[in-house]
Scaffold this active site. Structure first.
Site, PDB file in Angstrom:
ATOM      1  CE1 TYR A 167      -3.313   2.893   0.535  1.00 38.69           C
ATOM      2  CE2 TYR A 167      -1.837   3.564   2.321  1.00 38.69           C
ATOM      3  CZ  TYR A 167      -2.880   3.829   1.451  1.00 38.69           C
ATOM      4  OH  TYR A 167      -3.490   5.069   1.498  1.00 38.69           O
ATOM      5  CB  SER A 217      15.981  -9.433  -4.923  1.00 34.42           C
ATOM      6  OG  SER A 217      16.560 -10.731  -4.977  1.00 34.42           O
ATOM      7  CE1 TYR A 265      19.436 -12.199  -7.077  1.00 32.88           C
ATOM      8  CE2 TYR A 265      21.052 -12.942  -8.677  1.00 32.88           C
ATOM      9  CZ  TYR A 265      20.416 -11.910  -8.006  1.00 32.88           C
ATOM     10  OH  TYR A 265      20.777 -10.607  -8.265  1.00 32.88           O
TER      11      TYR A 265
HETATM   12  P1  NAD Z   1      21.209  -5.606  -1.283  1.00 34.83           P
HETATM   13  O1  NAD Z   1      20.991  -6.911  -0.598  1.00 34.83           O
HETATM   14  O2  NAD Z   1      22.165  -4.635  -0.693  1.00 34.83           O
HETATM   15  O3  NAD Z   1      19.839  -4.865  -1.522  1.00 34.83           O
HETATM   16  C1  NAD Z   1      18.588  -5.513  -1.651  1.00 34.83           C
HETATM   17  C2  NAD Z   1      17.598  -4.824  -0.734  1.00 34.83           C
HETATM   18  O4  NAD Z   1      16.310  -5.445  -0.895  1.00 34.83           O
HETATM   19  C3  NAD Z   1      17.992  -4.958   0.736  1.00 34.83           C
HETATM   20  O5  NAD Z   1      17.922  -3.703   1.361  1.00 34.83           O
HETATM   21  C4  NAD Z   1      16.924  -5.909   1.289  1.00 34.83           C
HETATM   22  O6  NAD Z   1      16.680  -5.736   2.664  1.00 34.83           O
HETATM   23  C5  NAD Z   1      15.727  -5.605   0.400  1.00 34.83           C
HETATM   24  N1  NAD Z   1      14.746  -6.684   0.333  1.00 34.83           N
HETATM   25  C6  NAD Z   1      14.965  -7.985   0.056  1.00 34.83           C
HETATM   26  N2  NAD Z   1      13.805  -8.679   0.116  1.00 34.83           N
HETATM   27  C7  NAD Z   1      12.837  -7.782   0.417  1.00 34.83           C
HETATM   28  C8  NAD Z   1      11.436  -7.873   0.614  1.00 34.83           C
HETATM   29  N3  NAD Z   1      10.783  -9.046   0.526  1.00 34.83           N
HETATM   30  N4  NAD Z   1      10.735  -6.741   0.892  1.00 34.83           N
HETATM   31  C9  NAD Z   1      11.368  -5.552   0.993  1.00 34.83           C
HETATM   32  N5  NAD Z   1      12.689  -5.394   0.825  1.00 34.83           N
HETATM   33  C10 NAD Z   1      13.411  -6.504   0.548  1.00 34.83           C
HETATM   34  O7  NAD Z   1      21.668  -5.993  -2.783  1.00 34.83           O
HETATM   35  P2  NAD Z   1      22.063  -5.035  -3.996  1.00 34.83           P
HETATM   36  O8  NAD Z   1      23.360  -5.483  -4.503  1.00 34.83           O
HETATM   37  O9  NAD Z   1      21.848  -3.628  -3.636  1.00 34.83           O
HETATM   38  O10 NAD Z   1      20.982  -5.472  -5.084  1.00 34.83           O
HETATM   39  C11 NAD Z   1      19.879  -4.645  -5.421  1.00 34.83           C
HETATM   40  C12 NAD Z   1      19.157  -5.234  -6.625  1.00 34.83           C
HETATM   41  O11 NAD Z   1      20.034  -5.246  -7.746  1.00 34.83           O
HETATM   42  C13 NAD Z   1      18.689  -6.676  -6.416  1.00 34.83           C
HETATM   43  O12 NAD Z   1      17.431  -6.841  -7.038  1.00 34.83           O
HETATM   44  C14 NAD Z   1      19.734  -7.480  -7.135  1.00 34.83           C
HETATM   45  O13 NAD Z   1      19.212  -8.704  -7.605  1.00 34.83           O
HETATM   46  C15 NAD Z   1      20.117  -6.553  -8.279  1.00 34.83           C
HETATM   47  N6  NAD Z   1      21.480  -6.839  -8.764  1.00 34.83           N
HETATM   48  C16 NAD Z   1      22.570  -6.406  -8.074  1.00 34.83           C
HETATM   49  C17 NAD Z   1      23.835  -6.717  -8.557  1.00 34.83           C
HETATM   50  C18 NAD Z   1      25.083  -6.252  -7.871  1.00 34.83           C
HETATM   51  O14 NAD Z   1      26.179  -6.588  -8.334  1.00 34.83           O
HETATM   52  N7  NAD Z   1      25.025  -5.478  -6.810  1.00 34.83           N
HETATM   53  C19 NAD Z   1      23.963  -7.474  -9.717  1.00 34.83           C
HETATM   54  C20 NAD Z   1      22.831  -7.916 -10.365  1.00 34.83           C
HETATM   55  C21 NAD Z   1      21.583  -7.579  -9.896  1.00 34.83           C
END
Ligand code: NAD
Ligand code: UDP
Length: 309
Positions: free
Chosen positions: A62, A75, A145
């Protein structure tokens, strides 16, 4: 614009919030802090253009009023999370993406999905263009994943085709920078943490597997450009400078002056042997390419991790 950033307290999400605020937008960050931290957004407390909402996006979302855009980053993303919280990863990629898309549909907001190079799995085509469909083991430990993100892409395209939601998909390749957790398990914080503690770096396998590392400000710039572009098919964003993990370990030891060297540990199952983005589409559609040199980005990251030790 008013923009909802799911995963806004994470590594990439918090940098994205900073950039959107600097561009003059209002930002609502939503996060359940499973891998993120309010430390990453503490500096935004008191900013009247920023709000944080503690919420798990696998539950109905919401949001008051009418956000103009939903940027869905929530994620866990580190390979150690694939063993630790596999069901939460599958749920946030499926139920969480469904809820975020439902919100975008209800509010008439545009939608951006943070997808990943992991949709290509252990790739048989190199470098990886967006047209490659991938080589994923659906039942391996990484599958939670990879398949969650593949599902997320599929449902995003279905909402675009069936409901006309104005969607975008960014396929993010390995990104690093300040605000990664020291115990995140990914190679950049692992190696820098080990080096700063004067420990040997743990190279998995023989270190011949390759990756291409993008600094977070470059990634965030690509995300914002894609949000503002009119492109519905996936776009790779990452740094095409590819190197072996062994060379990367040697680089970290050199930059930190770590004398402890390298030790070898078993390669995790299904660890991709190669990874390098083909960024032709990002160049032509977004006018984007990375600007930050590896050594400069690593210097920033090392200074950050030093402050966290
Ligand atoms: P991260 O773990 O630092 O950030 C992910 C955030 O999502 C965290 O703050 C976590 O608490 C939050 N989260 C997870 N599940 C949740 C839920 N059910 N409800 C609400 N919040 C939730 O990781 P990141 O590296 O910042 O990744 C961010 C995004 O970018 C992700 O979707 C990841 O798959 C994508 N990604 C990142 C990379 C990288 O190299 N950093 C590479 C490919 C994809
Ligand atoms: N890796 C490593 N030592 C570590 C952590 C990771 O050799 O301490 C390797 C890992 O096996 C992979 C690469 O570094 O080949 C990148 O790993 P990361 O976990 O950062 O993400 P991935 O690109 O595999 O999703």
């Amino acid at each position: 614009m008013r923009i909802l950033v799911t995963g806004g307290a994470g590594f990439v999400g918090s940098h994205l919030c900073d950039r959107l605020l600097a561009d003059g937008h209002d930002v609502l960050a939503m996060d359940n802090l499973i891998t993120g931290s309010t430390d990453n957004i503490a500096h935004l407390a008191g900013n009247r253009h920023f709000k944080f909402l503690y919420h798990d996006v696998t539950d109905y979302i919401y949001v008051p009023g009418h956000p103009d855009a939903v940027m869905h980053l929530a994620s866990p993303a580190s390979p150690i999370d694939f063993d630790r919280v596999p069901i939460q990863i599958l749920k946030v990629g499926s139920l969480g993406t469904h809820n975020a898309l439902g919100l975008a549909l209800a509010k008439g907001a545009r939608f951006l999905l943070a997808s990943t190079s992991e949709v290509y799995g252990d790739p048989l085509v190199h470098p990886q263009p967006e047209s490659y469909w991938g080589n994923v083991n659906p039942i391996g430990t990484r599958g939670v994943y990879d398949e969650a993100k593949r599902f997320a892409e599929a449902i995003t395209m279905a909402y675009h085709r069936i409901h006309g939601v104005d969607t975008r998909i960014i396929r993010i390749f390995n990104t690093y920078g300040p605000r990664m957790r020291l115990d995140d398990g990914r190679v950049v914080p692992n190696f820098i943490g080990q080096a700063l503690r004067g420990e040997p770096l743990t190279v998995y396998g023989d270190g011949s597997q390759t990756r291409s590392f993008c600094y977070v400000s470059d990634l965030v710039d690509g995300m914002v450009r894609l949000l503002l572009a009119d492109e519905h098919d996936p776009v790779n964003v990452g740094n095409p400078t590819e190197m072996s993990i062994l060379t990367f370990a040697q680089t970290i030891n050199k930059l930190t002056g770590n004398p402890a060297g390298i030790i070898f540990k078993p390669l995790p199952p299904d660890d991709p042997h190669v990874r390098q983005p083909d960024i032709t589409r990002a160049r032509t559609i977004l006018g984007w390419e990375p600007k930050v040199l590896l050594e400069d980005g690593l210097t920033q990251a090392i200074a950050y991790f030093q402050s966290k030790l």
